[in-house]
Write a protein that holds these residues in place. Structure first.
Motif, PDB file in Angstrom:
ATOM      1  N   UNK A 189       0.842  -1.197   0.000  1.00 18.32           N
ATOM      2  CA  UNK A 189       0.000   0.000   0.000  1.00 18.32           C
ATOM      3  C   UNK A 189       0.884   1.257   0.000  1.00 18.32           C
ATOM      4  N   UNK A 190       1.865   1.260   0.919  1.00 21.55           N
ATOM      5  CA  UNK A 190       2.760   2.418   0.988  1.00 21.55           C
ATOM      6  C   UNK A 190       3.579   2.549  -0.297  1.00 21.55           C
ATOM      7  N   UNK A 191       4.044   1.419  -0.815  1.00 15.65           N
ATOM      8  CA  UNK A 191       4.805   1.440  -2.070  1.00 15.65           C
ATOM      9  C   UNK A 191       3.965   2.031  -3.198  1.00 15.65           C
ATOM     10  N   UNK A 192       2.708   1.645  -3.216  1.00 11.03           N
ATOM     11  CA  UNK A 192       1.790   2.151  -4.239  1.00 11.03           C
ATOM     12  C   UNK A 192       1.588   3.665  -4.086  1.00 11.03           C
ATOM     13  N   UNK A 193       1.401   4.099  -2.823  1.00 12.57           N
ATOM     14  CA  UNK A 193       1.210   5.538  -2.571  1.00 12.57           C
ATOM     15  C   UNK A 193       2.429   6.321  -3.031  1.00 12.57           C
ATOM     16  N   UNK A 194       3.598   5.825  -2.649  1.00  8.67           N
ATOM     17  CA  UNK A 194       4.830   6.550  -2.965  1.00  8.67           C
ATOM     18  C   UNK A 194       5.013   6.678  -4.477  1.00  8.67           C
ATOM     19  N   UNK A 195       4.621   5.645  -5.200  1.00  6.54           N
ATOM     20  CA  UNK A 195       4.788   5.673  -6.649  1.00  6.54           C
ATOM     21  C   UNK A 195       3.688   6.423  -7.385  1.00  6.54           C
ATOM     22  N   UNK A 196       2.608   6.756  -6.681  1.00  6.80           N
ATOM     23  CA  UNK A 196       1.469   7.389  -7.346  1.00  6.80           C
ATOM     24  C   UNK A 196       1.706   8.885  -7.536  1.00  6.80           C
ATOM     25  N   UNK A 197       0.891   9.547  -8.360  1.00  8.42           N
ATOM     26  CA  UNK A 197       0.988  11.005  -8.497  1.00  8.42           C
ATOM     27  C   UNK A 197       0.868  11.711  -7.146  1.00  8.42           C
ATOM     28  N   UNK A 198       0.005  11.166  -6.285  1.00  9.42           N
ATOM     29  CA  UNK A 198      -0.130  11.722  -4.935  1.00  9.42           C
ATOM     30  C   UNK A 198       1.217  11.696  -4.206  1.00  9.42           C
ATOM     31  N   UNK A 199       1.899  10.543  -4.325  1.00 14.87           N
ATOM     32  CA  UNK A 199       3.207  10.396  -3.685  1.00 14.87           C
ATOM     33  C   UNK A 199       4.234  11.361  -4.258  1.00 14.87           C
ATOM     34  N   UNK A 200       4.135  11.619  -5.557  1.00 16.40           N
ATOM     35  CA  UNK A 200       5.056  12.571  -6.175  1.00 16.40           C
ATOM     36  C   UNK A 200       4.877  13.967  -5.582  1.00 16.40           C
ATOM     37  N   UNK A 201       3.623  14.318  -5.313  1.00 16.35           N
ATOM     38  CA  UNK A 201       3.375  15.624  -4.698  1.00 16.35           C
ATOM     39  C   UNK A 201       3.961  15.656  -3.292  1.00 16.35           C
ATOM     40  N   UNK A 202       3.796  14.544  -2.545  1.00 16.64           N
ATOM     41  CA  UNK A 202       4.380  14.488  -1.202  1.00 16.64           C
ATOM     42  C   UNK A 202       5.879  14.731  -1.266  1.00 16.64           C
TER      43      UNK A 202
END
Lengths: 331, 295
Positions: A189-202
């Protein structure tokens, strides 16, 4: 002009790089998975479960520190609120199936995380750390004075129960694979978040917050969402830990625990996916080894020394160092 | 006996007195944090441990060398101040200019080491220290009984706070310090030894913490863990007041002590939580803190 580079070539090289990164990550994940599945053959399952619970805790924490650049000094509050909620529900309502208790614990921690985030988000940097620490102390006092937590004694003898009413979790091996599945779900889940556009903004917020604001991102909203997710996952880790050890105590809520998860993440490597897992395994193992030997009373001082050494000369952590080494020597 | 809001007057004033004393300690500690923050822009997580070290040193100096309370009020802060200078010189200086998160984590590690080592040497149950004979007893003010030592703590804490304020706001050394807070590079250009100033400032902030510890030795139980809780409370105080001003740190410290004392009188269960609740309210209403300038 003969040595000018064709933009299309650069693009192709970048794509190739991405592809090989992707493949490398996939292979790494598969190796890790195989190791974790086979681990209980050679190691005591309860010990492994302890590592997995803390690894999930640290992975959750790293989503904030490593990928958003927020230092929370109050994550013990979420671990403990998950632990106490699950423990209380499973003890009080016998027959409640275990996964419901765990989901409830995760939800409570998520809501608490929202509360923390809405208050702490109003200041930045080291103030953010101080505020989260103060809030978690408030939660600590709440747990000390409430009757449902058992006060200083904590909750004991919490039944492990059954998963979906089918699989008996009192069997350590069943319990282990259950914990492993939850851990993997959290990790992916965290890996997915980090790789997502959302994660890029973070990551953009971490690197340069004013620029992220000027690009039109509602930075506070991103921070709050990241905080809430992190708190929820930390609560999940706490709930799992309660089921594994069948107890919940004030230790989980103490500021010391918030410090420990920072150390695990820092030592393993902030901003890397695998770092917190390695760090958690290292710290849990170290604490165990020390408690067996003559240095048992020196655990705190030794953890403090590791903190100092890591900050002074080892800031990218174990996994960060390995990655640097690989990049230099393998390319 | 006369009552105010259902509470005996003597009890109310007794709690107010305790609140003032605690406030004095909060003021001394948050003042030290603010002085260090002003120049170094870091939060000293080891502040609580160094406060504890000041108290432990006072007791140990008496037990081993027979050093009196009065002498310890000077000796303990100087010794602990040297520890502070060493922390700055050997550790913090190595990571100067990096993200402030690292200095926070570094000082947290130092706090764990100090607390862990002393716990091993002296246990967690605490050391006993008796106050000098001068302070035994107290006087009856008619509406309450005032123990001498408590009166002394309030007076001396206020004096030290005021002295520090005066030094920073009104003297030449203080002017250097304030100038360094604004622009330390420019200061360096004017030929002032900024690294030395930084070391001394850190040492001074630590001395304030150790002085508070020495004052606390006769009235609080002196244990290796005595610093960790009070530090978190002081962090909340600092967030409430904002670290923009020296006088703000002092006023907020004393104010929060009094608020805590009043809560203990009227609704005891909330007394350990009230400062954190005030912090939450202040953050929601005025995020930069009561005296803060920065966001």
């Amino acid at each position: 002009m003969s040595n000018s580079v064709n933009p299309a070539d650069i693009h192709k090289t970048m794509l190739d790089q991405q592809k090989s990164d992707h493949r490398r990550r996939l292979i790494l994940n598969l190796v890790l998975l195989a190791l974790l599945v086979a681990a209980p053959m050679v190691m005591y399952p309860v010990f492994l479960m302890k590592i997995l619970c803390f690894a999930l805790f640290a992975v959750a924490f790293n989503l904030l520190l490593g990928f958003t650049g927020l230092l929370s000094f109050g994550h013990a509050a979420f671990l403990a609120s998950g632990a106490y909620t699950t423990g209380y529900l499973l003890t009080t309502f016998s027959g409640l199936s275990t996964e419901l208790g765990i989901i409830a614990g995760t939800l409570v921690a998520t809501l608490l995380g929202l509360g923390f985030a809405l208050v702490a988000i109003r200041r930045q940097g080291i103030y953010f750390a101080m505020i989260t620490l103060a809030l978690s102390q408030l939660v600590f006092f709440f747990f000390v004075q409430s009757s449902f937590t058992g006060g200083e004694d904590g909750l004991h003898g919490i039944p492990r129960g059954q998963f979906l009413g089918l699989i008996d979790l009192n069997d350590n091996l069943n319990m282990y694979y259950f914990v492993l599945a939850v851990f993997l779900a959290g990790y992916l889940f965290v890996q997915r978040i980090v790789g997502s556009p959302f994660g890029q903004v973070l990551k953009a917020i971490k690197q340069n917050e004013p620029r992220a604001i000027s690009l039109g991102y509602n930075v506070n909203r991103y921070k709050i969402i990241a905080f809430v997710i992190s708190a929820g996952l930390a609560g999940l880790a706490g709930s799992m830990k309660t089921v594994v050890f069948q107890l919940a105590s004030l230790n989980d809520a103490h500021w010391h625990m918030s410090g420990e998860v920072i150390l695990m993440t820092l030592l393993g490597g902030t901003g890397t996916l695998l770092g917190p897992v390695v760090g958690a395994a290292f710290v849990v193992n170290l604490e165990y080894q020390l408690s067996q030997g003559p240095l048992g009373d020196w655990v705190d001082a030794i953890l403090g020394a590791i903190f100092v050494l890591t900050v002074l000369m080892f800031q990218s952590g174990i996994v960060g160092q390995v990655q640097k080494f690989m990049k230099k020597n393998i390319g | 006996m006369s009552m105010i809001l259902g509470v005996p007057v003597a009890v109310l004033f007794g709690q107010l007195l305790l609140g003032l004393i605690n406030g004095g300690f909060y003021a001394l500690l948050s003042l030290g944090l603010a002085v260090i923050f002003g120049l170094l822009k870091i939060i000293n997580f080891a502040h609580g441990a160094l406060y504890m070290l000041g108290a432990m040193a006072t007791v140990i100096l008496f037990d081993t060398l027979g050093i009196s309370y009065w002498a310890a009020l000077f000796v303990a802060p100087i010794l602990v101040g040297c520890v502070g200078v060493a922390i700055e010189y050997f550790l913090l200086r190595k990571i100067a200019g990096q993200d402030h998160i690292y200095s926070l984590l570094l000082t947290f590690g130092v706090a764990l080491i100090i607390q862990g080592v002393l716990t091993n040497m002296y246990g967690v149950s605490g050391l006993r220290y008796s106050m000098p004979d001068v302070f035994k007893g107290g006087m009856n003010l008619g509406f309450m009984f005032l123990p001498y030592y408590r009166a002394w703590v309030i007076v001396i804490a206020l004096l030290v706070c005021f002295g520090t304020w005066f030094m920073i706001e009104k003297t030449k050394l203080g002017a250097y310090l304030r100038a360094g807070t604004e622009d330390s590079q420019l200061m360096q250009g004017f030929g002032i030894n900024v690294p030395l100033l930084v070391s001394l400032t850190f040492g001074f902030g630590v001395m304030l913490a150790a002085f508070a510890g020495a004052l606390a030795a006769p009235i609080y139980s002196v244990t290796p863990v005595m610093g960790s809780h009070i530090l978190i409370v002081v962090f909340a105080v600092v967030v409430i007041g904002g670290m923009g001003s020296i006088s703000g740190a002092i006023i907020t410290g004393i104010l929060m002590g009094v608020v805590e004392g009043l809560t203990k009188t009227f609704y005891p269960p909330a007394s350990s939580a009230v400062i954190f609740l005030v912090m939450v309210v202040v953050l929601l209403v005025r995020p930069s803190g009561l005296f803060g300038k920065e966001a």
